[in-house]
Scaffold this motif. Sequence first.
Motif, PDB file in Angstrom:
ATOM      1  N   ILE A 143       2.584 -15.758 147.260  1.00  0.00           N
ATOM      2  CA  ILE A 143       1.302 -15.091 147.074  1.00  0.00           C
ATOM      3  C   ILE A 143       0.680 -15.524 145.748  1.00  0.00           C
ATOM      4  CG2 ILE A 143       0.170 -12.854 146.810  1.00  0.00           C
ATOM      5  CD1 ILE A 143       2.480 -11.720 148.558  1.00  0.00           C
ATOM      6  N   TYR A 144      -0.593 -15.897 145.820  1.00  0.00           N
ATOM      7  CA  TYR A 144      -1.368 -16.283 144.635  1.00  0.00           C
ATOM      8  C   TYR A 144      -2.487 -15.250 144.468  1.00  0.00           C
ATOM      9  CZ  TYR A 144       0.858 -20.799 145.611  1.00  0.00           C
ATOM     10  OH  TYR A 144       1.767 -21.799 145.867  1.00  0.00           O
ATOM     11  N   GLU A 145      -2.568 -14.630 143.296  1.00  0.00           N
ATOM     12  CA  GLU A 145      -3.607 -13.642 143.023  1.00  0.00           C
ATOM     13  C   GLU A 145      -4.550 -14.202 141.959  1.00  0.00           C
ATOM     14  OE1 GLU A 145      -1.703  -9.358 143.633  1.00  0.00           O
ATOM     15  OE2 GLU A 145      -0.626 -10.539 142.125  1.00  0.00           O
ATOM     16  N   TYR A 146      -5.837 -14.228 142.287  1.00  0.00           N
ATOM     17  CA  TYR A 146      -6.843 -14.849 141.421  1.00  0.00           C
ATOM     18  C   TYR A 146      -7.981 -13.876 141.113  1.00  0.00           C
ATOM     19  CZ  TYR A 146      -5.107 -19.613 142.437  1.00  0.00           C
ATOM     20  OH  TYR A 146      -4.347 -20.750 142.549  1.00  0.00           O
ATOM     21  N   ILE A 147      -8.624 -14.087 139.973  1.00  0.00           N
ATOM     22  CA  ILE A 147      -9.993 -13.642 139.757  1.00  0.00           C
ATOM     23  C   ILE A 147     -10.882 -14.833 140.088  1.00  0.00           C
ATOM     24  CG2 ILE A 147     -11.719 -12.951 138.065  1.00  0.00           C
ATOM     25  CD1 ILE A 147      -9.868 -10.700 138.861  1.00  0.00           C
ATOM     26  N   ASN A 148     -11.803 -14.641 141.011  1.00  0.00           N
ATOM     27  CA  ASN A 148     -12.663 -15.704 141.521  1.00  0.00           C
ATOM     28  C   ASN A 148     -14.110 -15.414 141.114  1.00  0.00           C
ATOM     29  OD1 ASN A 148     -14.497 -16.023 144.390  1.00  0.00           O
ATOM     30  ND2 ASN A 148     -13.649 -17.876 143.498  1.00  0.00           N
ATOM     31  N   LEU A 155      -3.924 -14.834 138.197  1.00  0.00           N
ATOM     32  CA  LEU A 155      -3.351 -13.625 137.610  1.00  0.00           C
ATOM     33  C   LEU A 155      -1.843 -13.557 137.801  1.00  0.00           C
ATOM     34  CD1 LEU A 155      -5.926 -10.969 138.881  1.00  0.00           C
ATOM     35  CD2 LEU A 155      -5.723 -11.829 136.543  1.00  0.00           C
ATOM     36  N   ASN A 156      -1.400 -13.944 139.009  1.00  0.00           N
ATOM     37  CA  ASN A 156       0.005 -13.748 139.337  1.00  0.00           C
ATOM     38  C   ASN A 156       0.394 -14.677 140.481  1.00  0.00           C
ATOM     39  OD1 ASN A 156       2.541 -12.535 139.118  1.00  0.00           O
ATOM     40  ND2 ASN A 156       2.060 -10.974 140.639  1.00  0.00           N
ATOM     41  N   ASN A 157       1.652 -15.072 140.483  1.00  0.00           N
ATOM     42  CA  ASN A 157       2.224 -15.889 141.560  1.00  0.00           C
ATOM     43  C   ASN A 157       3.635 -15.362 141.839  1.00  0.00           C
ATOM     44  OD1 ASN A 157       3.999 -18.868 141.729  1.00  0.00           O
ATOM     45  ND2 ASN A 157       2.645 -18.238 143.375  1.00  0.00           N
ATOM     46  N   LYS A 158       3.892 -15.010 143.094  1.00  0.00           N
ATOM     47  CA  LYS A 158       5.202 -14.441 143.426  1.00  0.00           C
ATOM     48  C   LYS A 158       5.564 -14.787 144.865  1.00  0.00           C
ATOM     49  CE  LYS A 158       2.892 -10.068 144.529  1.00  0.00           C
ATOM     50  NZ  LYS A 158       2.746  -8.637 144.182  1.00  0.00           N
ATOM     51  N   ILE A 159       6.842 -14.637 145.183  1.00  0.00           N
ATOM     52  CA  ILE A 159       7.340 -14.878 146.537  1.00  0.00           C
ATOM     53  C   ILE A 159       7.936 -13.578 147.059  1.00  0.00           C
ATOM     54  CG2 ILE A 159       8.973 -16.157 147.970  1.00  0.00           C
ATOM     55  CD1 ILE A 159       8.709 -18.503 146.092  1.00  0.00           C
ATOM     56  N   GLU A 160       7.537 -13.181 148.261  1.00  0.00           N
ATOM     57  CA  GLU A 160       8.030 -11.962 148.894  1.00  0.00           C
ATOM     58  C   GLU A 160       8.596 -12.280 150.280  1.00  0.00           C
ATOM     59  OE1 GLU A 160       4.717  -9.288 149.034  1.00  0.00           O
ATOM     60  OE2 GLU A 160       4.844  -8.778 146.905  1.00  0.00           O
TER      61      GLU A 160
END
Length: 214
Positions: A102-107, A133-138
């Motif tokens: 998962i990649y979380e961005y401010i766009n 903002l954040n990069n994680k694996i779930e």
Amino acid sequence: MNKIKLLLIGLGLMFSLNLSAQNDFKIGLNAGINYPDIRGYEYAKYNKFKVGYLLGVTFDYYFKENLSLKTNINYERKIKKIQLTYFNYEAEETGRENFNEIYEYINIPILLKYEFESSNFFINGGPFFNYLLNNKIEPDYPNDDSDLITELKKIDFGLSLGIGTNISLNEKNDLTIEIRDDFGILDTGGVPRPIGGTIKTNTIKLVLGWNFGI
């Protein structure tokens, strides 16, 4: 992290509300779905992605009746599929396990928007900026392969093009439906080191907006 997202979106909304006091501005909310892809190295086409989403605030500054400068402040979530295949000592497949990266961005796109006078359609285009903002694996990923890929970069930048339509609800409110393509031109990192090359993004979006008068 959720507090940061809410703060950024809240600040954007307050900023837009302040600007809307002038007749040349429209403010609104927008939400939508995205389908990302990447390019730039030999095996990029084998990466698989899922539909993600975005939500945020928007405002338009009108130079004249059908020409405006449009921008959004969005929280955007992109999802890549990862699958691990397990084998026994006889090289026989024993199972598979699925993960989401998962990649979380401010766009933030900054677009010049032209509305056709004879119809409800519009086109817009301009640069976009993404901040990671954040990069994680779930769920938790069993392998630590961080040394096998290049470092992810915080900034993504490129060109955004869109086409859409306005649907008037009443004097002060209207809906917009838009198809948009964010075409990245910077290397965002995450390339497998043994292969080399670059990773550049490309994201197709379907965006629903609600513009309202104050």
